[in-house]
Design an enzyme around this catalytic site. Structure first.
Site, PDB file in Angstrom:
ATOM      1  CG  ASP A 179      42.248  42.744  37.709  1.00 31.33           C
ATOM      2  OD1 ASP A 179      42.069  43.930  37.344  1.00 31.33           O
ATOM      3  OD2 ASP A 179      42.714  42.444  38.816  1.00 31.33           O
ATOM      4  CG  ASP A 196      45.537  39.210  40.217  1.00 33.38           C
ATOM      5  OD1 ASP A 196      44.758  38.343  40.645  1.00 33.38           O
ATOM      6  OD2 ASP A 196      45.506  40.398  40.584  1.00 33.38           O
TER       7      ASP A 196
HETATM    8  N1  LIG Z   1      54.457  34.480  40.733  1.00 35.07           N
HETATM    9  C1  LIG Z   1      54.922  35.680  41.050  1.00 35.07           C
HETATM   10  N2  LIG Z   1      56.237  35.981  40.924  1.00 35.07           N
HETATM   11  C2  LIG Z   1      56.712  37.207  41.259  1.00 35.07           C
HETATM   12  N3  LIG Z   1      55.948  38.199  41.742  1.00 35.07           N
HETATM   13  C3  LIG Z   1      54.623  37.965  41.907  1.00 35.07           C
HETATM   14  C4  LIG Z   1      54.043  36.704  41.564  1.00 35.07           C
HETATM   15  N4  LIG Z   1      52.721  36.753  41.842  1.00 35.07           N
HETATM   16  C5  LIG Z   1      52.479  37.996  42.322  1.00 35.07           C
HETATM   17  N5  LIG Z   1      53.617  38.735  42.359  1.00 35.07           N
HETATM   18  C6  LIG Z   1      53.739  40.132  42.837  1.00 35.07           C
HETATM   19  O1  LIG Z   1      52.699  40.422  43.765  1.00 35.07           O
HETATM   20  C7  LIG Z   1      51.817  41.424  43.245  1.00 35.07           C
HETATM   21  C8  LIG Z   1      50.367  41.108  43.613  1.00 35.07           C
HETATM   22  O2  LIG Z   1      49.992  39.847  43.085  1.00 35.07           O
HETATM   23  P1  LIG Z   1      48.550  39.608  42.461  1.00 35.07           P
HETATM   24  O3  LIG Z   1      48.399  38.153  42.179  1.00 35.07           O
HETATM   25  O4  LIG Z   1      48.353  40.555  41.322  1.00 35.07           O
HETATM   26  O5  LIG Z   1      47.614  39.973  43.692  1.00 35.07           O
HETATM   27  P2  LIG Z   1      46.464  41.057  43.889  1.00 35.07           P
HETATM   28  O6  LIG Z   1      45.213  40.245  43.811  1.00 35.07           O
HETATM   29  O7  LIG Z   1      46.712  41.621  45.231  1.00 35.07           O
HETATM   30  O8  LIG Z   1      46.550  42.072  42.797  1.00 35.07           O
HETATM   31  C9  LIG Z   1      52.090  41.433  41.746  1.00 35.07           C
HETATM   32  O9  LIG Z   1      51.804  42.670  41.166  1.00 35.07           O
HETATM   33  C10 LIG Z   1      53.550  41.104  41.670  1.00 35.07           C
HETATM   34  O10 LIG Z   1      54.331  42.256  41.897  1.00 35.07           O
HETATM   35 MG   LIG Z   2      46.970  41.991  40.841  1.00 37.10          MG
END
Ligand SMILES: Nc1ncnc2c1ncn2[C@@H]1O[C@H](COP(=O)(O)OP(=O)(O)O)[C@@H](O)[C@H]1O
Ligand SMILES: [Mg+2]
Length: 243
Positions: A179, A196
């Protein structure tokens, strides 16, 4: 001691179900977090919150990813995870699929981290919650932005750094991300951090090549906008081979 105040309880109660609240409390008893602070992202399958953790007078931010038990598309999760040799025996049952999905994401981040890929440090996993390192400034709570909002200042250099990470992910962690896009790469002070890993799969999974091709297409088209001309086959070879 878990620092969930009475006020927090009320707030949590409006947002989370009791099962989720109990998992949050357990994580705080295990000293991974003190309390949740604020929502950072509301996604399709999961919500991301910042959390705080104080240790010997120093307070740092952490990230908590909370999957939605009722709202997430477990049929889609099942369709992905059933190809993963680590989960061949999984039954198509909502909670079982979701917990396995979250566990898989956690294991993927661990594997990537061990291989030297720049990812958030995984801290704890419990049921449908993952606690991980906060990417950004851990002491002020300033978050790193996504590549989508924060394009690289020097695209060539940034691309090279990212490529190094993708090689490690493939060749050492034996994973494809699945992804990869400008939404799942953070730009913290011109250092790419990949996040992610919910769709990441072992390179021997039946759909791994398909996932890799999609990741590559996304990278080729993103970096093209910033003047990096690389063909998909070329990038694929580079990810798969050393040097
Ligand atoms: N470890 C992290 N540190 C800072 N921001 C984070 C982190 N993990 C996620 N985010 C923020 O949260 C958003 C969504 O997280 P993500 O894991 O991509 O979930 P989703 O499955 O909803 O796409 C990311 O695009 C980022 O902006
Ligand atoms: Mg994501």
């Amino acid at each position: 001691m878990a620092r969930i105040t009475h006020e927090r309880w009320k707030v949590y109660g409006n947002v989370f179900d009791q099962f989720t609240i109990n998992v949050i409390i357990k994580l705080s008893k295990q000293k991974h977090i003190d309390e949740l602070i604020s929502p950072i992202s509301i996604g399709k399958e999961a919500n991301i919150f910042s959390a705080k953790k104080t240790e010997e007078k120093t307070t740092i931010f952490r990230i908590v990813k909370i999957y939605r038990l009722e709202a997430c598309n477990f049929n889609k999760m099942y369709d992905y995870i059933k190809h993963d040799p680590r989960y061949y025996n999984i039954k198509k049952q909502r909670r079982q699929v979701i917990f396995a999905w979250v566990q898989r994401e956690y294991r993927n981040i661990m594997k990537a981290r061990e291989a030297g890929v720049k990812v958030p440090m995984p801290i704890a996993l419990l049921r449908h919650l993952i606690v991980m390192q906060f990417i950004g400034d851990e002491s002020t709570g300033e978050t790193a932005q996504r590549l989508k909002q924060a394009p690289p200042k020097n695209p060539k250099e940034f691309f090279q750094k990212l490529l190094k990470n993708l090689k490690l992910l493939y060749q050492k962690a034996h994973l494809v991300h699945g992804d990869l896009s400008e939404y799942n790469i953070l730009n913290w002070k011109e250092i790419p951090v990949i996040i992610d890993f919910s769709q990441a799969s072992p390179i021997d999974a039946a759909n791994a090549d398909e996932l890799l091709d999609r990741d590559i297409r996304n990278m080729v088209s993103y970096f093209k906008k910033y003047g990096i001309k690389i063909r998909a086959e070329e990038l694929k070879n580079s990810i798969k081979t050393t040097k």
